[in-house]
Design a protein around this motif. Structure first.
Motif, PDB file in Angstrom:
ATOM      1  N   TYR A  86      -5.409  -3.664   6.732  1.00  0.00           N
ATOM      2  CA  TYR A  86      -6.246  -2.655   7.387  1.00  0.00           C
ATOM      3  C   TYR A  86      -5.805  -2.457   8.834  1.00  0.00           C
ATOM      4  O   TYR A  86      -5.493  -3.409   9.527  1.00  0.00           O
ATOM      5  CB  TYR A  86      -7.722  -3.096   7.363  1.00  0.00           C
ATOM      6  N   SER A  87      -5.826  -1.187   9.282  1.00  0.00           N
ATOM      7  CA  SER A  87      -5.435  -0.889  10.660  1.00  0.00           C
ATOM      8  C   SER A  87      -6.558  -0.233  11.450  1.00  0.00           C
ATOM      9  O   SER A  87      -6.488  -0.163  12.674  1.00  0.00           O
ATOM     10  CB  SER A  87      -4.211   0.024  10.679  1.00  0.00           C
ATOM     11  N   ASP A  88      -7.600   0.252  10.783  1.00  0.00           N
ATOM     12  CA  ASP A  88      -8.667   0.996  11.444  1.00  0.00           C
ATOM     13  C   ASP A  88      -9.977   0.223  11.364  1.00  0.00           C
ATOM     14  O   ASP A  88     -10.403  -0.176  10.278  1.00  0.00           O
ATOM     15  CB  ASP A  88      -8.806   2.371  10.771  1.00  0.00           C
ATOM     16  N   ILE A  89     -10.632   0.041  12.496  1.00  0.00           N
ATOM     17  CA  ILE A  89     -11.859  -0.757  12.542  1.00  0.00           C
ATOM     18  C   ILE A  89     -13.003  -0.092  11.782  1.00  0.00           C
ATOM     19  O   ILE A  89     -13.835  -0.767  11.170  1.00  0.00           O
ATOM     20  CB  ILE A  89     -12.255  -1.079  14.011  1.00  0.00           C
ATOM     21  N   LYS A  90     -13.076   1.230  11.791  1.00  0.00           N
ATOM     22  CA  LYS A  90     -14.139   1.950  11.055  1.00  0.00           C
ATOM     23  C   LYS A  90     -13.975   1.717   9.554  1.00  0.00           C
ATOM     24  O   LYS A  90     -14.957   1.462   8.849  1.00  0.00           O
ATOM     25  CB  LYS A  90     -14.083   3.447  11.395  1.00  0.00           C
ATOM     26  N   HIS A  91     -12.756   1.808   9.060  1.00  0.00           N
ATOM     27  CA  HIS A  91     -12.512   1.565   7.636  1.00  0.00           C
ATOM     28  C   HIS A  91     -12.850   0.119   7.277  1.00  0.00           C
ATOM     29  O   HIS A  91     -13.432  -0.161   6.223  1.00  0.00           O
ATOM     30  CB  HIS A  91     -11.055   1.860   7.268  1.00  0.00           C
ATOM     31  N   VAL A 125     -16.464  -5.329  -4.724  1.00  0.00           N
ATOM     32  CA  VAL A 125     -15.554  -5.871  -3.714  1.00  0.00           C
ATOM     33  C   VAL A 125     -14.165  -5.260  -3.882  1.00  0.00           C
ATOM     34  O   VAL A 125     -13.570  -4.750  -2.921  1.00  0.00           O
ATOM     35  CB  VAL A 125     -15.488  -7.413  -3.787  1.00  0.00           C
ATOM     36  N   ALA A 126     -13.633  -5.301  -5.098  1.00  0.00           N
ATOM     37  CA  ALA A 126     -12.280  -4.799  -5.334  1.00  0.00           C
ATOM     38  C   ALA A 126     -12.186  -3.304  -5.041  1.00  0.00           C
ATOM     39  O   ALA A 126     -11.253  -2.847  -4.378  1.00  0.00           O
ATOM     40  CB  ALA A 126     -11.858  -5.087  -6.776  1.00  0.00           C
ATOM     41  N   ARG A 127     -13.158  -2.547  -5.504  1.00  0.00           N
ATOM     42  CA  ARG A 127     -13.125  -1.095  -5.272  1.00  0.00           C
ATOM     43  C   ARG A 127     -13.292  -0.764  -3.787  1.00  0.00           C
ATOM     44  O   ARG A 127     -12.679   0.172  -3.291  1.00  0.00           O
ATOM     45  CB  ARG A 127     -14.172  -0.391  -6.114  1.00  0.00           C
ATOM     46  N   SER A 128     -14.112  -1.512  -3.070  1.00  0.00           N
ATOM     47  CA  SER A 128     -14.283  -1.221  -1.646  1.00  0.00           C
ATOM     48  C   SER A 128     -13.008  -1.515  -0.867  1.00  0.00           C
ATOM     49  O   SER A 128     -12.649  -0.770   0.041  1.00  0.00           O
ATOM     50  CB  SER A 128     -15.468  -1.993  -1.065  1.00  0.00           C
ATOM     51  N   VAL A 129     -12.315  -2.606  -1.212  1.00  0.00           N
ATOM     52  CA  VAL A 129     -11.047  -2.920  -0.542  1.00  0.00           C
ATOM     53  C   VAL A 129     -10.041  -1.791  -0.785  1.00  0.00           C
ATOM     54  O   VAL A 129      -9.327  -1.370   0.127  1.00  0.00           O
ATOM     55  CB  VAL A 129     -10.491  -4.277  -1.016  1.00  0.00           C
ATOM     56  N   MET A 130     -10.024  -1.265  -2.005  1.00  0.00           N
ATOM     57  CA  MET A 130      -9.079  -0.192  -2.336  1.00  0.00           C
ATOM     58  C   MET A 130      -9.516   1.153  -1.754  1.00  0.00           C
ATOM     59  O   MET A 130      -8.688   1.937  -1.297  1.00  0.00           O
ATOM     60  CB  MET A 130      -8.932  -0.077  -3.853  1.00  0.00           C
ATOM     61  N   PHE A 131     -10.806   1.436  -1.782  1.00  0.00           N
ATOM     62  CA  PHE A 131     -11.316   2.752  -1.385  1.00  0.00           C
ATOM     63  C   PHE A 131     -11.318   2.959   0.122  1.00  0.00           C
ATOM     64  O   PHE A 131     -10.943   4.014   0.617  1.00  0.00           O
ATOM     65  CB  PHE A 131     -12.735   2.946  -1.933  1.00  0.00           C
ATOM     66  N   CYS A 132     -11.758   1.972   0.863  1.00  0.00           N
ATOM     67  CA  CYS A 132     -12.010   2.155   2.297  1.00  0.00           C
ATOM     68  C   CYS A 132     -10.749   2.209   3.154  1.00  0.00           C
ATOM     69  O   CYS A 132     -10.788   2.726   4.260  1.00  0.00           O
ATOM     70  CB  CYS A 132     -12.933   1.046   2.807  1.00  0.00           C
ATOM     71  N   ASN A 133      -9.644   1.684   2.667  1.00  0.00           N
ATOM     72  CA  ASN A 133      -8.431   1.629   3.488  1.00  0.00           C
ATOM     73  C   ASN A 133      -7.702   2.966   3.447  1.00  0.00           C
ATOM     74  O   ASN A 133      -6.758   3.165   2.696  1.00  0.00           O
ATOM     75  CB  ASN A 133      -7.522   0.495   3.023  1.00  0.00           C
ATOM     76  N   GLN A 134      -8.131   3.892   4.304  1.00  0.00           N
ATOM     77  CA  GLN A 134      -7.533   5.223   4.335  1.00  0.00           C
ATOM     78  C   GLN A 134      -6.283   5.283   5.204  1.00  0.00           C
ATOM     79  O   GLN A 134      -5.513   6.235   5.112  1.00  0.00           O
ATOM     80  CB  GLN A 134      -8.556   6.230   4.854  1.00  0.00           C
ATOM     81  N   ALA A 135      -6.088   4.287   6.063  1.00  0.00           N
ATOM     82  CA  ALA A 135      -4.919   4.258   6.945  1.00  0.00           C
ATOM     83  C   ALA A 135      -4.299   2.862   6.880  1.00  0.00           C
ATOM     84  O   ALA A 135      -4.400   2.079   7.826  1.00  0.00           O
ATOM     85  CB  ALA A 135      -5.318   4.605   8.374  1.00  0.00           C
ATOM     86  N   PRO A 136      -3.667   2.519   5.739  1.00  0.00           N
ATOM     87  CA  PRO A 136      -3.109   1.168   5.625  1.00  0.00           C
ATOM     88  C   PRO A 136      -2.024   0.928   6.665  1.00  0.00           C
ATOM     89  O   PRO A 136      -1.395   1.862   7.158  1.00  0.00           O
ATOM     90  CB  PRO A 136      -2.533   1.124   4.215  1.00  0.00           C
ATOM     91  N   LEU A 137      -1.839  -0.329   7.020  1.00  0.00           N
ATOM     92  CA  LEU A 137      -0.764  -0.676   7.940  1.00  0.00           C
ATOM     93  C   LEU A 137       0.561  -0.232   7.348  1.00  0.00           C
ATOM     94  O   LEU A 137       0.755  -0.260   6.124  1.00  0.00           O
ATOM     95  CB  LEU A 137      -0.739  -2.186   8.177  1.00  0.00           C
ATOM     96  N   VAL A 138       1.461   0.178   8.211  1.00  0.00           N
ATOM     97  CA  VAL A 138       2.778   0.614   7.759  1.00  0.00           C
ATOM     98  C   VAL A 138       3.421  -0.524   6.969  1.00  0.00           C
ATOM     99  O   VAL A 138       3.290  -1.699   7.336  1.00  0.00           O
ATOM    100  CB  VAL A 138       3.657   1.011   8.969  1.00  0.00           C
ATOM    101  N   ASN A 139       4.092  -0.182   5.890  1.00  0.00           N
ATOM    102  CA  ASN A 139       4.665  -1.194   5.003  1.00  0.00           C
ATOM    103  C   ASN A 139       5.544  -2.162   5.789  1.00  0.00           C
ATOM    104  O   ASN A 139       6.540  -1.787   6.378  1.00  0.00           O
ATOM    105  CB  ASN A 139       5.465  -0.522   3.888  1.00  0.00           C
ATOM    106  N   GLN A 140       5.114  -3.408   5.793  1.00  0.00           N
ATOM    107  CA  GLN A 140       5.851  -4.460   6.487  1.00  0.00           C
ATOM    108  C   GLN A 140       6.501  -5.393   5.476  1.00  0.00           C
ATOM    109  O   GLN A 140       6.729  -6.561   5.765  1.00  0.00           O
ATOM    110  CB  GLN A 140       4.893  -5.259   7.376  1.00  0.00           C
ATOM    111  N   GLY A 141       6.779  -4.871   4.296  1.00  0.00           N
ATOM    112  CA  GLY A 141       7.332  -5.724   3.249  1.00  0.00           C
ATOM    113  C   GLY A 141       6.232  -6.555   2.615  1.00  0.00           C
ATOM    114  O   GLY A 141       5.055  -6.280   2.775  1.00  0.00           O
ATOM    115  N   MET A 142       6.635  -7.604   1.933  1.00  0.00           N
ATOM    116  CA  MET A 142       5.659  -8.458   1.269  1.00  0.00           C
ATOM    117  C   MET A 142       4.913  -9.292   2.310  1.00  0.00           C
ATOM    118  O   MET A 142       5.515  -9.919   3.160  1.00  0.00           O
ATOM    119  CB  MET A 142       6.353  -9.365   0.262  1.00  0.00           C
ATOM    120  N   ARG A 143       3.605  -9.273   2.225  1.00  0.00           N
ATOM    121  CA  ARG A 143       2.784 -10.039   3.165  1.00  0.00           C
ATOM    122  C   ARG A 143       2.368 -11.349   2.513  1.00  0.00           C
ATOM    123  O   ARG A 143       2.099 -11.405   1.321  1.00  0.00           O
ATOM    124  CB  ARG A 143       1.562  -9.226   3.556  1.00  0.00           C
ATOM    125  N   LYS A 144       2.271 -12.382   3.310  1.00  0.00           N
ATOM    126  CA  LYS A 144       1.924 -13.707   2.796  1.00  0.00           C
ATOM    127  C   LYS A 144       0.410 -13.821   2.662  1.00  0.00           C
ATOM    128  O   LYS A 144      -0.319 -13.738   3.649  1.00  0.00           O
ATOM    129  CB  LYS A 144       2.452 -14.785   3.733  1.00  0.00           C
TER     130      LYS A 144
END
Length: 192
Positions: A86-91, A125-144
């Motif tokens: 996530y990159s946006d505090i509102k999301h 929980v799963a749907r909210s994580v998927m739905f709310c992230n309208q501005a995901p962080l730029v792809n930084q490859g695989m995250r740990k």
């Protein structure tokens, strides 16, 4: 229930390919929330049109069903690892509101008679994580992804409670356990 479904599925698929997802693959499908180029179908009122998203590549309920985690563990891992995506505090705030609602279903209600409310909680929980992230962080490859601190803290709390019970056997006859742990012993430490 999920465990009995897995037993039946395991017995019926002997000799076939394993369709289950490992924990990190399942969590990744939810956290990355990849979408198809076409928008979701269905009517939305004009004031909710900004909530329309593109179709998801993965169905969150199917992803959860293919993992070996309990509802609580799946939600706990998502809650612990969402910050990498996530990159946006509102999301983030919107998503955490949904997780707070779902927590009631996962912890307080659990199984109510014939209905397992935990399935709705993990879906929320799963749907909210998927739905709310309208501005995901730029792809930084695989995250740990990491294990939540919840399990370590819970073990420590249980160990502390055991030590308190052993140390305060005489006091536990006078005070209820909860009062002993939260009021009497902390006060005794301040006096001592």
């Amino acid at each position: 229930s999920k465990s009995s479904n897995k037993v039946v599925t395991a017995q019926s698929t002997i000799g076939s390919n394993d369709k289950s997802l490992d924990m990190f693959h399942g969590l990744g499908k939810i956290l990355y929330a990849k979408r198809l180029p076409e928008p979701e179908e269905g009517w939305l009122p004009p004031h909710l049109e900004d909530k329309r998203r593109n179709k998801l590549e993965a169905n969150p309920e199917e992803v959860f069903d293919l993992t070996e985690l309990s509802e609580e563990a799946f939600a706990c891992f998502l809650h612990h690892n969402y910050t990498l995506f996530y990159s946006d505090i509102k999301h983030t705030s919107d998503m955490l509101d949904y997780i707070s609602f779902a927590d009631t279903m996962l912890m307080d209600w659990g199984t109510c008679g014939k209905m397992n409310v935990k399935e709705y909680g993990v879906s929320m929980v799963a749907r909210s994580v998927m739905f709310c992230n309208q501005a995901p962080l730029v792809n930084q490859g695989m995250r740990k992804l990491t294990k939540p601190d919840f399990y370590t803290v819970r073990r420590q709390i249980e160990a502390n409670n055991d030590r308190i019970e052993k140390a305060g056997l005489k006091l536990s006859r006078i005070f209820p356990k909860n009062e002993l742990i939260t009021v009497v012993l902390p006060s005794a430490c301040q006096l001592g």
